[in-house]
Design a protein around this motif. Structure first.
Motif, short mmCIF file in Angstrom:
data_model
loop_
_atom_site.label_atom_id
_atom_site.label_comp_id
_atom_site.label_asym_id
_atom_site.label_seq_id
_atom_site.Cartn_x
_atom_site.Cartn_y
_atom_site.Cartn_z
N GLU A 270 25.15 33.25 26.53
CA GLU A 270 24.31 32.70 25.46
C GLU A 270 23.10 32.02 26.07
O GLU A 270 23.23 31.24 27.01
N PHE A 271 21.92 32.32 25.55
CA PHE A 271 20.70 31.66 26.01
C PHE A 271 20.51 30.39 25.18
O PHE A 271 20.41 30.45 23.96
N VAL A 272 20.49 29.25 25.86
CA VAL A 272 20.39 27.96 25.19
C VAL A 272 19.01 27.38 25.47
O VAL A 272 18.60 27.26 26.62
N GLY B 284 18.89 27.57 29.37
CA GLY B 284 18.96 28.90 29.95
C GLY B 284 20.28 29.58 29.67
O GLY B 284 21.04 29.16 28.81
N PRO B 285 20.58 30.64 30.39
CA PRO B 285 21.82 31.38 30.16
C PRO B 285 23.05 30.54 30.48
O PRO B 285 23.08 29.84 31.48
N LEU C 53 25.23 36.12 21.10
CA LEU C 53 25.98 36.25 22.33
C LEU C 53 25.80 37.64 22.94
O LEU C 53 26.02 38.66 22.28
N ALA C 54 25.45 37.64 24.20
CA ALA C 54 25.18 38.88 24.93
C ALA C 54 26.43 39.38 25.64
O ALA C 54 27.15 38.61 26.29
N ASP C 55 26.65 40.67 25.52
CA ASP C 55 27.71 41.38 26.24
C ASP C 55 27.02 42.40 27.13
O ASP C 55 27.13 43.61 26.95
#
Length: 169
Positions: free
Chosen positions: A15-17, A27-28, A105-107
């Motif tokens: 997740e990029f915050v 950041g990630p 959310l990145a996979d």
């Protein structure tokens, strides 16, 4: 393939915050799926790709629009999962104003998607291995509802269907 009653597979999403807080640095940030779902009710929806037409015009905006209603129906968090890198998911979330409503959310390597058995091979269209379009209601990591779209369709994984399922629970 994942089915109702199963536990969601363990894994790590990214997740990029953009705003530091809640133990997350800028950041990630890795998101341990099992730990993040513990003790929560989560509406998770997945889609083939960031910035794609149906995903950007209907799927994510529907969940953003229904975020308060879903929370009122007992959903603690809403997750959008896609096989894209964390920077793309962060930019897409900014573009759609998802912050505070939907966690993007990145996979990136499709590991979570492969573990669910819900992959979609779009290699012929130049997109590689992606996720099928689906939604599921999770309670403490267990699948309570699962709505998998037929190829090219957007009929059962939308926010209104998820809201009805969450409210009926």
């Amino acid at each position: 393939m994942l089915k109702i009653g199963d536990q969601v597979p363990a894994g790590t999403l990214q997740e990029f915050v953009e705003v530091e807080g809640g133990g997350c640095a800028l950041g990630p940030n890795p998101v341990d799926v099992t730990a993040a779902l513990a003790g929560k009710t989560v509406a998770l929806f997945a889609l083939p790709g960031a910035f794609t037409p149906t995903c950007s015009a209907q799927h994510v905006p529907g969940y953003i629009a229904q975020a308060e209603a879903l929370k009122a129906a007992g959903v603690d968090e809403i997750w959008c999962v896609s096989v894209n890198d964390v920077f793309v998911m962060g930019a897409w979330g900014r573009d759609l104003a998802a912050a505070g409503k939907v966690r993007m959310l990145a996979d990136g390597s499709a590991d979570f998607t492969k573990a669910t058995g819900l992959t979609l091979d779009l290699t012929a269209r130049g997109m590689g291995l992606r996720s099928k379009r689906y939604s599921m209601l999770l309670v403490n990591g267990q699948v309570k509802t699962l709505n998998i779209e037929a190829g090219g369709k957007f009929e059962v994984s939308d926010a209104s269907t998820m809201l009805a399922q969450a409210a009926a629970r």
